[in-house]
Design a protein around this motif. Structure first.
Motif, PDB file in Angstrom:
ATOM      1  N   ARG A   2       8.307   0.673   1.423  1.00  0.00           N
ATOM      2  CA  ARG A   2       7.813   0.096   0.151  1.00  0.00           C
ATOM      3  C   ARG A   2       6.593   1.188  -0.449  1.00  0.00           C
ATOM      4  NH1 ARG A   2       7.627  -5.386   2.572  1.00  0.00           N
ATOM      5  NH2 ARG A   2       9.507  -6.701   1.909  1.00  0.00           N
ATOM      6  N   GLY A   3       5.613   0.654  -0.818  1.00  0.00           N
ATOM      7  CA  GLY A   3       4.730   1.539  -1.668  1.00  0.00           C
ATOM      8  C   GLY A   3       3.645   2.385  -0.812  1.00  0.00           C
ATOM      9  N   SER A   4       3.729   1.793   0.424  1.00  0.00           N
ATOM     10  CA  SER A   4       2.486   2.361   1.218  1.00  0.00           C
ATOM     11  C   SER A   4       2.783   3.398   2.091  1.00  0.00           C
ATOM     12  CB  SER A   4       2.162   1.099   2.343  1.00  0.00           C
ATOM     13  OG  SER A   4       3.030   0.832   3.123  1.00  0.00           O
ATOM     14  N   THR A  26       4.147  -8.108   0.724  1.00  0.00           N
ATOM     15  CA  THR A  26       4.441  -7.981  -0.734  1.00  0.00           C
ATOM     16  C   THR A  26       3.401  -8.538  -1.351  1.00  0.00           C
ATOM     17  OG1 THR A  26       5.595 -10.179  -0.528  1.00  0.00           O
ATOM     18  CG2 THR A  26       6.877  -8.027  -0.306  1.00  0.00           C
ATOM     19  N   ARG A  27       2.073  -9.131  -0.890  1.00  0.00           N
ATOM     20  CA  ARG A  27       1.141  -9.676  -1.668  1.00  0.00           C
ATOM     21  C   ARG A  27      -0.021  -8.594  -1.801  1.00  0.00           C
ATOM     22  NH1 ARG A  27       1.706 -15.381   0.995  1.00  0.00           N
ATOM     23  NH2 ARG A  27       3.454 -16.096   0.084  1.00  0.00           N
ATOM     24  N   ILE A  28       0.018  -7.553  -1.008  1.00  0.00           N
ATOM     25  CA  ILE A  28      -0.916  -6.560  -0.871  1.00  0.00           C
ATOM     26  C   ILE A  28      -0.613  -5.200  -1.722  1.00  0.00           C
ATOM     27  CG2 ILE A  28      -2.287  -6.974   0.995  1.00  0.00           C
ATOM     28  CD1 ILE A  28      -0.676  -4.992   2.239  1.00  0.00           C
ATOM     29  N   ASN A  29      -1.461  -4.733  -2.419  1.00  0.00           N
ATOM     30  CA  ASN A  29      -1.097  -3.374  -3.289  1.00  0.00           C
ATOM     31  C   ASN A  29      -1.963  -2.274  -2.788  1.00  0.00           C
ATOM     32  OD1 ASN A  29      -0.231  -2.346  -5.847  1.00  0.00           O
ATOM     33  ND2 ASN A  29      -2.320  -2.559  -6.604  1.00  0.00           N
ATOM     34  N   PRO A  30      -0.802  -1.220  -2.474  1.00  0.00           N
ATOM     35  CA  PRO A  30       0.606  -1.194  -2.873  1.00  0.00           C
ATOM     36  C   PRO A  30       1.270  -2.065  -1.806  1.00  0.00           C
ATOM     37  CG  PRO A  30      -0.022   0.806  -1.559  1.00  0.00           C
ATOM     38  CD  PRO A  30      -1.399   0.367  -2.207  1.00  0.00           C
ATOM     39  N   THR A  31       2.633  -2.351  -2.004  1.00  0.00           N
ATOM     40  CA  THR A  31       3.337  -3.155  -0.917  1.00  0.00           C
ATOM     41  C   THR A  31       3.405  -2.315   0.365  1.00  0.00           C
ATOM     42  OG1 THR A  31       5.333  -2.523  -2.225  1.00  0.00           O
ATOM     43  CG2 THR A  31       4.376  -4.610  -2.836  1.00  0.00           C
ATOM     44  N   TYR A  60      -5.796  -1.453   5.506  1.00  0.00           N
ATOM     45  CA  TYR A  60      -6.025  -1.672   4.039  1.00  0.00           C
ATOM     46  C   TYR A  60      -7.302  -1.767   3.782  1.00  0.00           C
ATOM     47  CZ  TYR A  60      -1.269  -1.648   2.203  1.00  0.00           C
ATOM     48  OH  TYR A  60       0.264  -1.378   1.765  1.00  0.00           O
TER      49      TYR A  60
END
Length: 358
Positions: free
Chosen positions: A350-352, A306-311, A280
């Motif tokens: 998830r979002g990644s 779950t603490r980075i964006n996107p998850t 990331y």
């Protein structure tokens, strides 16, 4: 019938005959009446899972009938074992170790046993001597061994020699390596990794990079094999592979190398979440958006996922549950010797992860 203690002939129950001859039974008397070794009686007293059920029942029956009362301070091995369970590890992943410690404590709660942890340098000279001292000085009632230390046959032989019950956590079952005497918790890392490979190909990615784990760890080989199987199901292989050591920094450095190439990958799989998180950072510094420009996957489902964006899309391994079961099975008298307990990994989307950039 011959009296197993005195050697003379008798016609009645040997235990009843013993009770007529002796007032106070010793552990040697129990061993003789049961026709087992003193060590086996000691294991029964300590509720070791390494004793067969019928033998344990026989010894317990004789103990009850002759009124044998072991010294509570001497419960355990000949060197007077305590109520301590050791956790031995050499692993750079701090979150993994925390999860394992918490899980082991979950399983020991209410059992009367306590956990004592022992980080070590698995490859250091004198490693086995260090573990021998740890086991004997702490008078351990059992040992939980984490990877990669769990793969050291010399350590397993040492614990067997010391007559210390142990359970190891491994990504490899006995069917792919020489069988061991102790119990084992087996994580099937390949299952979720194959799902992840299938997922990333299904999104249209063809140039896929892989950040490998430390090759000393069986998990690194198992995970890579699973990811590769998911790609191979569609006729694909990794476009590029860089080595890592399960740390954030190694993931960052590996991703930098991949993403600065003219034919950079459109997706990167990290062999654990820490390395994926490092990717990331490399992507951010290069102005790449996740998942619009780059898809990233990890393994572990650690808190960072779950603490980075996107998850982070990752493969979940229930490490805390594995450690809880390890401590429960190690201290249970009902556990069968040499038993294996299997945990599957599973893909968590998830979002990644996103479709290949157009």
């Amino acid at each position: 019938m011959t009296d197993p203690i005195h050697g003379d002939r008798m016609n009645g129950d040997p235990v009843e005959d013993f009770l007529k001859r002796r007032k106070k039974a010793t552990i040697n008397d129990v061993a003789s009446l049961a026709q087992v070794s003193k060590k086996t009686v000691s294991r029964v007293i300590n509720k070791s899972p390494s004793v067969r059920g019928e033998t344990r029942d026989l010894v317990n029956d004789i103990i009850a009938r002759v009124g044998f009362r072991p010294d509570p301070q001497a419960r355990g091995l000949a060197f007077r074992r305590s109520f301590l369970i050791g956790l031995i590890y050499d692993n750079p992943n701090a979150q993994y170790i925390v999860n394992m410690q918490m899980g082991a404590l979950d399983g020991l709660r209410g059992s009367g046993n306590e956990l004592v942890v022992h980080p070590c340098d698995w490859k250091a000279e004198g490693f086995l001597d260090e573990i021998r001292d740890f086991v004997e000085l702490q008078r351990l009632a059992g040992v939980i061994i984490l990877p990669p230390v769990a793969e050291d046959q010399g350590l397993l032989d040492l614990l067997d020699e010391l007559d210390v019950p142990f359970i190891r956590v491994t990504a490899r079952n006995n069917d792919v390596q020489p069988p061991i005497a102790g119990l084992q918790i087996v994580s099937r890392d390949r299952v979720g990794c194959e799902q992840a490979g299938e997922h990333i190909v299904g999104l249209g990615h063809r140039r896929i990079g892989f950040i490998a784990g430390n090759e000393l760890y069986p998990s690194a080989h198992e995970r890579r094999a699973g990811f590769e199987k998911g790609l191979a199901n569609h006729g694909l292989t990794f476009a590029t592979v860089e080595s890592g050591n399960y740390s954030f920094d190694s993931g960052y450095e590996a991703a930098q190398k991949m993403l600065t190439r003219p034919d950079r990958p459109t997706a990167i799989i990290g062999c654990n979440d820490d390395m994926a998180a490092g990717a990331y950072k490399a992507a951010y510094e290069l102005g790449l958006r996740i998942p619009d420009d780059l898809t990233i996957l990890g393994f572990d489902d650690a808190p960072i996922a779950t603490r980075i964006n996107p998850t982070l899309t990752t493969v979940r391994l229930p490490t805390r549950d594995m450690a809880r079961m390890a401590s429960e099975k190690l201290t249970s008298a009902e556990t069968k010797p040499g038993a294996s307990f299997i945990f599957d990994s599973a893909l968590i989307i998830r979002g990644s992860s996103g479709p290949v950039p157009k």
